[in-house]
Scaffold this active site. Structure first.
Site, PDB file in Angstrom:
ATOM      1  N   SER A  63    -113.110  66.557 -50.188  1.00  0.00           N
ATOM      2  CA  SER A  63    -114.561  67.066 -50.094  1.00  0.00           C
ATOM      3  C   SER A  63    -114.276  68.426 -51.196  1.00  0.00           C
ATOM      4  O   SER A  63    -114.524  68.890 -51.610  1.00  0.00           O
ATOM      5  CB  SER A  63    -113.977  68.166 -49.122  1.00  0.00           C
ATOM      6  OG  SER A  63    -114.993  67.827 -47.996  1.00  0.00           O
ATOM      7  N   LYS A  66    -117.002  68.778 -53.595  1.00  0.00           N
ATOM      8  CA  LYS A  66    -118.126  69.780 -53.273  1.00  0.00           C
ATOM      9  C   LYS A  66    -117.953  71.151 -54.153  1.00  0.00           C
ATOM     10  O   LYS A  66    -118.460  71.382 -54.321  1.00  0.00           O
ATOM     11  CB  LYS A  66    -117.372  69.775 -51.822  1.00  0.00           C
ATOM     12  CG  LYS A  66    -117.913  68.671 -50.713  1.00  0.00           C
ATOM     13  CD  LYS A  66    -118.050  69.643 -49.483  1.00  0.00           C
ATOM     14  CE  LYS A  66    -117.725  67.791 -48.351  1.00  0.00           C
ATOM     15  NZ  LYS A  66    -118.055  68.193 -47.250  1.00  0.00           N
ATOM     16  N   TYR A 188    -122.797  60.419 -52.063  1.00  0.00           N
ATOM     17  CA  TYR A 188    -122.164  61.170 -51.980  1.00  0.00           C
ATOM     18  C   TYR A 188    -120.597  60.989 -51.340  1.00  0.00           C
ATOM     19  O   TYR A 188    -119.606  61.474 -51.544  1.00  0.00           O
ATOM     20  CB  TYR A 188    -122.519  62.086 -50.174  1.00  0.00           C
ATOM     21  CG  TYR A 188    -121.831  62.890 -48.917  1.00  0.00           C
ATOM     22  CD1 TYR A 188    -120.956  64.405 -49.773  1.00  0.00           C
ATOM     23  CD2 TYR A 188    -120.983  62.495 -48.445  1.00  0.00           C
ATOM     24  CE1 TYR A 188    -120.201  65.100 -49.111  1.00  0.00           C
ATOM     25  CE2 TYR A 188    -119.863  63.349 -47.478  1.00  0.00           C
ATOM     26  CZ  TYR A 188    -119.788  64.221 -48.049  1.00  0.00           C
ATOM     27  OH  TYR A 188    -119.038  65.041 -47.501  1.00  0.00           O
ATOM     28  N   TYR A 240    -112.653  75.042 -43.856  1.00  0.00           N
ATOM     29  CA  TYR A 240    -113.231  74.710 -42.640  1.00  0.00           C
ATOM     30  C   TYR A 240    -112.971  75.534 -41.916  1.00  0.00           C
ATOM     31  O   TYR A 240    -112.732  76.923 -42.260  1.00  0.00           O
ATOM     32  CB  TYR A 240    -112.956  73.215 -42.088  1.00  0.00           C
ATOM     33  CG  TYR A 240    -112.780  72.239 -43.113  1.00  0.00           C
ATOM     34  CD1 TYR A 240    -114.317  72.052 -43.661  1.00  0.00           C
ATOM     35  CD2 TYR A 240    -111.626  71.360 -43.999  1.00  0.00           C
ATOM     36  CE1 TYR A 240    -113.958  71.197 -44.665  1.00  0.00           C
ATOM     37  CE2 TYR A 240    -111.606  70.182 -44.245  1.00  0.00           C
ATOM     38  CZ  TYR A 240    -112.665  70.078 -45.619  1.00  0.00           C
ATOM     39  OH  TYR A 240    -113.306  69.223 -46.541  1.00  0.00           O
ATOM     40  N   VAL A 258    -109.693  66.406 -47.544  1.00  0.00           N
ATOM     41  CA  VAL A 258    -108.975  64.892 -46.011  1.00  0.00           C
ATOM     42  C   VAL A 258    -108.096  63.936 -47.327  1.00  0.00           C
ATOM     43  O   VAL A 258    -107.374  63.684 -46.462  1.00  0.00           O
ATOM     44  CB  VAL A 258    -109.595  64.566 -45.479  1.00  0.00           C
ATOM     45  CG1 VAL A 258    -110.425  66.029 -44.679  1.00  0.00           C
ATOM     46  CG2 VAL A 258    -111.220  63.873 -45.844  1.00  0.00           C
TER      47      VAL A 258
HETATM   48  N1  GLU Z   1    -115.914  62.371 -47.301  1.00  0.00           N
HETATM   49  C1  GLU Z   1    -114.749  62.822 -46.569  1.00  0.00           C
HETATM   50  C2  GLU Z   1    -116.494  63.146 -45.147  1.00  0.00           C
HETATM   51  O1  GLU Z   1    -117.414  63.208 -45.797  1.00  0.00           O
HETATM   52  C3  GLU Z   1    -114.761  64.574 -46.880  1.00  0.00           C
HETATM   53  C4  GLU Z   1    -114.382  65.528 -45.947  1.00  0.00           C
HETATM   54  C5  GLU Z   1    -113.683  66.169 -46.485  1.00  0.00           C
HETATM   55  O2  GLU Z   1    -112.579  66.232 -47.144  1.00  0.00           O
HETATM   56  O3  GLU Z   1    -113.215  67.673 -45.508  1.00  0.00           O
HETATM   57  O4  GLU Z   1    -116.269  62.800 -44.154  1.00  0.00           O
END
Ligand code: GLU
Length: 304
Positions: A63, A66, A188, A240, A258
């Protein structure tokens, strides 16, 4: 203050803390990563950098990507972006569906998965070859060509992407996604699979520590105002449903993934990246957050 000494002390204090969390296993390829790895890298806007431990081992940024895609889209779009994605903390897990229904397919912020899917969807409107452009953007900001998609991770995530597909289709039903879902999820999952080291990651975030300008090339990536906005979003939404706790403990804008990576910046000064794959129940690196909390406490500096 000798930041290098502070980091060495913290590294030695935190290293014995393995075993507090567990690696992400909902993406099968991530479950195979050795949990007992720990690296820290610091890069300053005046060109100094150093690292410790596993700071040169590549890991999946997940993430954290992002932030890059949002920066790429914010370069081109103005206020209209905020009509399709919000900027409030969600208070829900990164892949939650619940808010989307009563908020009519407009995700709370660009850092939960739903919001990131909207951002990537817009990015695909703006860039003809989105995957190439994402890599190019990251490589330029990290000043490193050896940054790539980890095909194994990307494939593994694609094979288990039902939840992200569901988020995407749900938003599409509200007219908030333009592209074909398979194409969107492919971009993505690839952006999440990007493999980088802590050293590269720390460097690549320096434009955000430097009010939107790449300190090495002088290139303006974002206006001062847009860099402020992106940093504010990291502070309020970067972790989050643990974003409030991260702000409370660390006091810096940052982003986690993650894969166990965490990056944070001190505006006008530096960027710090930590990687350790064991995650807490919110999906954030246990040792990453512990390290950053000790860092701002020991140097007596945060944004406050
Ligand atoms: N590729 C992960 C997903 O879409 C990213 C989540 C993350 O790093 O928080 O579930």
């Amino acid at each position: 203050m000798d930041i290098r000494k502070v980091i060495e002390k913290i590294y030695n204090e935190v290293k014995p803390m393995f075993g507090r969390g567990k690696v992400a296993d909902y993406i099968p390829a991530l479950a195979e990563v050795n949990p007992r790895q720990y690296g820290i890298a610091v890069a300053s806007i005046d060109g100094e950098s150093f690292g410790l431990g596993d700071c040169r081992t590549k890991f999946s940024i997940q993430s954290i990507s992002k932030v890059f895609t949002l920066a790429m889209v914010m370069r081109h779009l103005g206020e209209e972006l905020w009509e399709s994605v919000g900027r409030e903390p969600s208070g829900t897990p990164f892949n939650s569906l619940v808010q989307l229904e009563y908020e009519h397919g407009i995700p709370r912020n660009p850092f939960i998965n739903a919001g990131a899917l909207v951002v990537t969807d817009r990015l695909m409107n703006l860039y003809e070859r989105p995957k190439d452009s994402i890599l190019q953007f990251i490589r330029e900001n990290a000043d490193c060509d050896d940054i790539y998609f980890d095909r194994n991770i990307a494939r593994s995530e694609l094979e288990t992407s039902s939840r992200n597909m569901a988020l995407g289709y749900f938003m599409k039903s509200f007219g908030n996604i333009d592209h074909d879902m398979d194409k969107l999820i492919d971009v993505y999952c690839n952006q999440c699979s990007v493999a980088m080291t802590c050293e590269e990651l720390a460097k690549s975030f320096l434009f955000l520590a430097n009010h939107g300008e790449n300190p090495f090339t002088g290139e303006r990536i974002l206006s001062v105002s847009k860099a402020k906005r992106l940093n504010s979003l990291m502070l309020t939404c970067g972790f989050y449903d643990e974003s409030g706790d991260f702000a409370f403990r660390v006091g810096l804008p940052g982003k986690s993934g993650v894969g166990g990576g965490v990056v944070a910046i001190i505006p006008g000064k530096l960027s710090i990246a930590v990687w350790s794959p064991e995650l807490d129940s919110h999906g954030n690196s246990c040792m990453g957050i512990e390290t950053l909390e000790r860092f701002t406490t020991d140097i007596g500096t945060s944004i406050f």
